[in-house]
Design an enzyme around this catalytic site. Structure first.
Site, PDB file in Angstrom:
ATOM      1  N   TYR A 159       0.865  -1.181   0.000  1.00 35.65           N
ATOM      2  CA  TYR A 159       0.000   0.000   0.000  1.00 35.65           C
ATOM      3  C   TYR A 159       0.902   1.231   0.000  1.00 35.65           C
ATOM      4  CZ  TYR A 159      -3.487   3.392   1.697  1.00 35.65           C
ATOM      5  OH  TYR A 159      -4.300   4.487   1.851  1.00 35.65           O
ATOM      6  N   ASP A 206      -2.197  -1.281  -4.016  1.00 36.73           N
ATOM      7  CA  ASP A 206      -2.548   0.094  -4.347  1.00 36.73           C
ATOM      8  C   ASP A 206      -1.244   0.878  -4.429  1.00 36.73           C
ATOM      9  OD1 ASP A 206      -3.409   2.684  -4.530  1.00 36.73           O
ATOM     10  OD2 ASP A 206      -4.487   2.715  -2.614  1.00 36.73           O
ATOM     11  N   HIS A 240     -11.985   2.108  -4.422  1.00 33.81           N
ATOM     12  CA  HIS A 240     -11.221   1.225  -5.301  1.00 33.81           C
ATOM     13  C   HIS A 240     -12.054  -0.017  -5.615  1.00 33.81           C
ATOM     14  CE1 HIS A 240      -7.145   3.072  -4.533  1.00 33.81           C
ATOM     15  NE2 HIS A 240      -7.823   3.538  -3.495  1.00 33.81           N
TER      16      HIS A 240
END
Length: 260
Positions: free
Chosen positions: A105, A147, A251
């Site tokens: 992340y 991500d 998302h």
């Protein structure tokens, strides 16, 4: 083997749509980002009831957090501190076939694309730089998911010209991600199966009253693979419809299927 990555933006708040997705698509491995929960409060029972009994967590109260939930055996490998401040932003495991699976992340980087004016932007660039140095020494087939908070290509955003000065699509971020990709010889699986300029978004802001009508998307979520893993990929899917589900994340899940 189906591997899914999803920034869920609070796993406890959205556990209902996570369960729905798992029932409908039955991935073998689910990698979550932004779980926003300490490990002791993670909703383990919901995943175990669906057959995800191999679970590795790296949580943090209210912020960040990553998790890997699997139907197949995995071995805990590492939790690298690419943020250099002990934030829970990475977890890596080993599959039984020797392939590494790394879930990351990357920091969003704040609103101002200037390292001096906005320390968060500098932290983001430094995070990617540490990943780049790590990539240079990879010794086994590796899949990197998560991500990345960077949309690298012109066709990865709704308007290249309007977003050039917006964090996530600035030239300095795109260059940093390109250097990371080159360092590990990574294959961008999303664009391998859906070559540019095909539309391929994974994120739409909550600020839009009608996200579908405005369609101001960005491709912030990625799956990459090195040699030894990339050639086994057979498909890549973006589950755009999940953005319309009840209490959605901003998302959507992405999935690559591998034929190991």
């Amino acid at each position: 083997m189906k591997i899914v990555s999803w920034n869920i933006n609070s796993v406890r708040f959205r556990i209902g749509i996570v369960e729905q997705f798992l029932r409908e698509n039955e991935p073998d491995i689910l990698c979550l980002q932004e779980t926003k929960v300490i490990d002791s409060d993670f909703p383990l029972d919901a995943f175990r009831a669906l057959g995800y009994r191999h679970i590795v967590l790296h949580g943090q109260r209210m912020h960040h957090g990553v998790a890997i939930l699997s139907r197949v055996p995995i071995t805990l490998d590492d939790r690298l501190d690419w943020q250099a401040n002990q934030e829970a932003r990475h977890i890596g495991v080993q599959l039984e076939n020797g392939v590494r699976l790394e879930n990351v992340y990357v920091p969003a980087g704040g609103d101002v694309p200037d390292r001096d004016a906005n320390p968060k932007f500098g932290q983001k660039l430094d995070f990617v730089e540490r990943m780049t140095r790590w990539s240079e020494s990879l010794a086994c087939p590796t899949i990197l998911v998560g991500d990345f908070n960077i949309a690298p290509l012109e066709s990865d955003v709704w308007s290249h010209k309007q977003l050039l000065d917006v964090v996530s699509h600035t030239p300095v971020e795109v260059e940093a991600l390109s250097e990371l990709q080159a360092a590990g010889g990574w294959t961008d699986l999303g664009r391998h199966f859906h070559p540019a300029p095909a539309r391929l978004y994974t994120w739409w802001s909550y600020r839009a009253k009608d996200w579908q009508a405005s369609d101001r998307g960005r491709r912030l979520d990625h799956m990459w693979a090195t040699n030894g893993a990339a050639e086994h990929a057979v498909s890549h899917t973006v589950f755009e419809s999940c953005r319309s589900w009840l209490k959605p994340s901003d998302h959507v899940p992405i999935m690559t299927e591998f034929a190991f």
